[in-house]
Motif scaffolding. Sequence first.
Motif, PDB file in Angstrom:
ATOM      1  N   PHE A  98       6.821  -6.453   3.924  1.00 16.12           N
ATOM      2  CA  PHE A  98       7.137  -5.301   2.833  1.00 16.12           C
ATOM      3  C   PHE A  98       6.508  -5.186   1.321  1.00 16.12           C
ATOM      4  N   LEU A  99       6.122  -4.162   1.190  1.00 15.92           N
ATOM      5  CA  LEU A  99       6.021  -3.933  -0.058  1.00 15.92           C
ATOM      6  C   LEU A  99       7.560  -3.246  -1.159  1.00 15.92           C
ATOM      7  N   GLY A 100       7.698  -4.048  -2.509  1.00 14.03           N
ATOM      8  CA  GLY A 100       8.813  -3.332  -2.768  1.00 14.03           C
ATOM      9  C   GLY A 100       8.675  -3.116  -4.598  1.00 14.03           C
ATOM     10  N   MET A 102       8.131  -0.759  -7.487  1.00  9.64           N
ATOM     11  CA  MET A 102       8.290   0.748  -7.919  1.00  9.64           C
ATOM     12  C   MET A 102       7.684   1.290  -8.954  1.00  9.64           C
ATOM     13  N   ASP A 103       6.591   0.582  -8.728  1.00 13.72           N
ATOM     14  CA  ASP A 103       5.140   0.802  -9.508  1.00 13.72           C
ATOM     15  C   ASP A 103       4.345   1.855  -8.686  1.00 13.72           C
ATOM     16  N   ALA A 104       3.404   3.081  -8.207  1.00 11.55           N
ATOM     17  CA  ALA A 104       2.906   3.181  -7.312  1.00 11.55           C
ATOM     18  C   ALA A 104       1.595   3.150  -7.962  1.00 11.55           C
ATOM     19  N   ALA A 105       0.898   2.302  -9.106  1.00 12.04           N
ATOM     20  CA  ALA A 105       0.066   2.099  -9.278  1.00 12.04           C
ATOM     21  C   ALA A 105      -0.363   0.783  -8.334  1.00 12.04           C
ATOM     22  N   ARG A 106       0.393  -0.202  -8.675  1.00 13.30           N
ATOM     23  CA  ARG A 106       0.859  -2.219  -8.131  1.00 13.30           C
ATOM     24  C   ARG A 106       0.796  -1.500  -6.869  1.00 13.30           C
ATOM     25  N   LEU A 107       1.988  -0.373  -6.066  1.00 14.02           N
ATOM     26  CA  LEU A 107       1.966  -0.380  -4.204  1.00 14.02           C
ATOM     27  C   LEU A 107       0.523   0.069  -4.029  1.00 14.02           C
ATOM     28  N   ASN A 108      -0.249   0.914  -4.758  1.00  6.71           N
ATOM     29  CA  ASN A 108      -1.799   1.562  -4.556  1.00  6.71           C
ATOM     30  C   ASN A 108      -2.306   0.175  -4.439  1.00  6.71           C
ATOM     31  N   ASP A 109      -2.329  -1.068  -5.436  1.00  7.00           N
ATOM     32  CA  ASP A 109      -3.443  -1.802  -5.586  1.00  7.00           C
ATOM     33  C   ASP A 109      -3.309  -2.477  -3.917  1.00  7.00           C
ATOM     34  N   TRP A 110      -1.940  -2.867  -4.170  1.00  3.02           N
ATOM     35  CA  TRP A 110      -1.938  -3.791  -2.873  1.00  3.02           C
ATOM     36  C   TRP A 110      -1.974  -3.036  -1.284  1.00  3.02           C
ATOM     37  N   VAL A 111      -2.298  -1.676  -1.100  1.00  5.52           N
ATOM     38  CA  VAL A 111      -2.209  -1.506   0.301  1.00  5.52           C
ATOM     39  C   VAL A 111      -4.013  -0.976  -0.244  1.00  5.52           C
TER      40      VAL A 111
END
Length: 172
Positions: A98-100, A102-111
Motif C-alpha cells: 500500500f502506497l500512502g 501525497m507526493d505524486a512524483a514519489r508515488l510515480n517513482d514507486w509505481v
Amino acid sequence: MRLFITVILVPFCSAIHAYADTSELEYRVKSAFLYNFTKFIEWPAARQHADFVMCVAGSPQLHAKLVETIGNKENNGMPIKFSSIRHPGEAQNCQLVFLGFMDAARLNDWVGALSDAAVLTVSDDSGFIEMGGMIQFVIIDGKIRFDINQTAANRSSIKMSSKLLGLARNVN
C-alpha cells in the motif's frame, strides 16, 4: 472570558474528534479491503513464500490499523506478516504494497520501480491507476470503493478473480 473560550473551543474539539473517528473508520475499512483483496488474487508461484507479507509505505496509521485489524489471520494457509517499508527495493518480499504518499512524483517513482514485480500495488492517491498502479481506493458518497488497472496486474503476472473485478467501480 472563560465561557467565551469554551464556546469557541468546543466545536473545534468536536470537529477534531469527528475527523479522528472518520480516519479511524476509514483505516479500518481499508484494512479489511486489503485483507479481502488477497482472497481474490493469485500471485505467480515465484512469489509464494512461507509468510504472506503486506507492506505499507508512507502511511504509518494504515500500517498500525492493518496489524490491529488483521492481526493473526492467514492467506491460503500462510501467516500474514506486516512490514513498513521506505524504499521500493524493500518490497521484494512483499506480495502487497500500500502506497500512502501525497507526493505524486514519489508515488510515480514507486509505481515505476514495482511495475514489473509481482507485487500488488494499492493506493488511495488520485491518479494512481493512470500512473500504472493496480488498485486505487476512491471515496464516493462517503463510501470507499475501488478501481482496478487490470493491465498493470497482468503485466506483473498477478491474476485477479472475476469476482474482484466485478466488485470494482471501474476496470481498465
